[in-house]
Design a protein around this motif. Structure first.
Motif: not given
Length: 259
Positions: A110-115, A133-136, A161-162, A221-225
């Protein structure tokens, strides 16, 4: 309203209580009740009663079309109580490990997909979105106590993430998944497997540097995505592999993610 589809125009009250939604709350609570029935002997009396009461309250709210926000708040408290029972009330055998694995794998997906989806869009992330996002991600309080500034993307992702010590962060999930998979392998005499190794290494290599840099943020951001999407996919593969190896799926359609 089409079955299985909720649109922005739908009445939130009707959508919340719609039993025709295969992935809606009503269906999920029904599946939860069925799973609890199948494992009744493993649940304490208090644990079992909490599930029954939660289902009854939701059914009563649906019958009266109660305020959705009030119903969701009440449901959240009930689900938090069930988490406490699972952590403190259940024998921590292989069955319990499977339960914890499922929770952590779902959190990663869920979280990785959302981000990943939000970063892939390319447009700037607004402050209100970051706060959401911080709340989620369950790290709003940590962010406020650590950073005396308005939310920025790089530190927000660092926490979500980390942050290894945060029980809702992706790093915490993949560390626990690795240790649980190793314990399961020992219990059945198999070799430990770590499907998360590659996507986790990729994420660690990328880090959060450059995500707030206006000149480089698009590419970064594309690489992180892409790395977050790979992590979500790896979690799905683990789920499929565990289901095929440890569960009886008679009478069920099995859908797996291709390697």
């Amino acid at each position: 309203m089409r079955q299985g589809v909720i649109s922005a125009e739908d009445d939130p009250t009707e959508s919340l209580y719609d039993d025709a939604q295969p992935f809606g709350l009503t269906a999920d609570l029904g599946r939860l009740g069925w799973c609890a029935t199948q494992s009744r002997s493993l649940l304490s009396a208090e644990h079992w009663r909490s599930i029954i009461v939660m289902q009854r309250h939701f059914q009563e709210a649906g019958a009266s079309l109660a305020d959705p926000l009030e119903t969701l708040d009440r449901l959240l408290v009930s689900l938090t109580a069930l988490t406490g029972f699972a952590l403190d009330d259940m024998t921590q055998d292989d069955g319990w490990r499977m339960l914890m694995l499922g929770r952590r794998l779902e959190r990663i997906q869920f979280l990785a997909g959302l981000l990943a989806t939000r970063l892939q869009e390319g447009c700037p992330v607004k402050q209100a979105e970051l706060e959401w996002l911080l709340d989620i991600g369950g790290v709003s309080i940590t962010y406020r106590t650590r950073y005396v500034s308005a939310p920025l993307l790089a530190p927000a992702l660092q926490l979500m993430v980390f942050e290894d010590g945060s029980p809702r962060a992706l790093a915490y999930q993949w560390r626990k998944i690795r240790s649980t998979l190793a314990a399961l392998a020992v219990s059945i005499g198999a070799q430990p497997d770590d499907p998360l190794e590659q996507p986790v290494a990729q994420l660690k290599q990328l880090g959060t540097a450059g995500l707030d840099d206006e000149a480089e943020q698009g590419e970064e951001r594309q690489r992180m995505s892409a790395a977050l999407s790979a992590l979500a996919l790896a979690a799905q593969k683990i789920s499929d592999r565990l289901a095929l190896r440890h569960f009886s799926l008679v009478g069920s359609d099995v859908h797996t993610v291709a390697s």
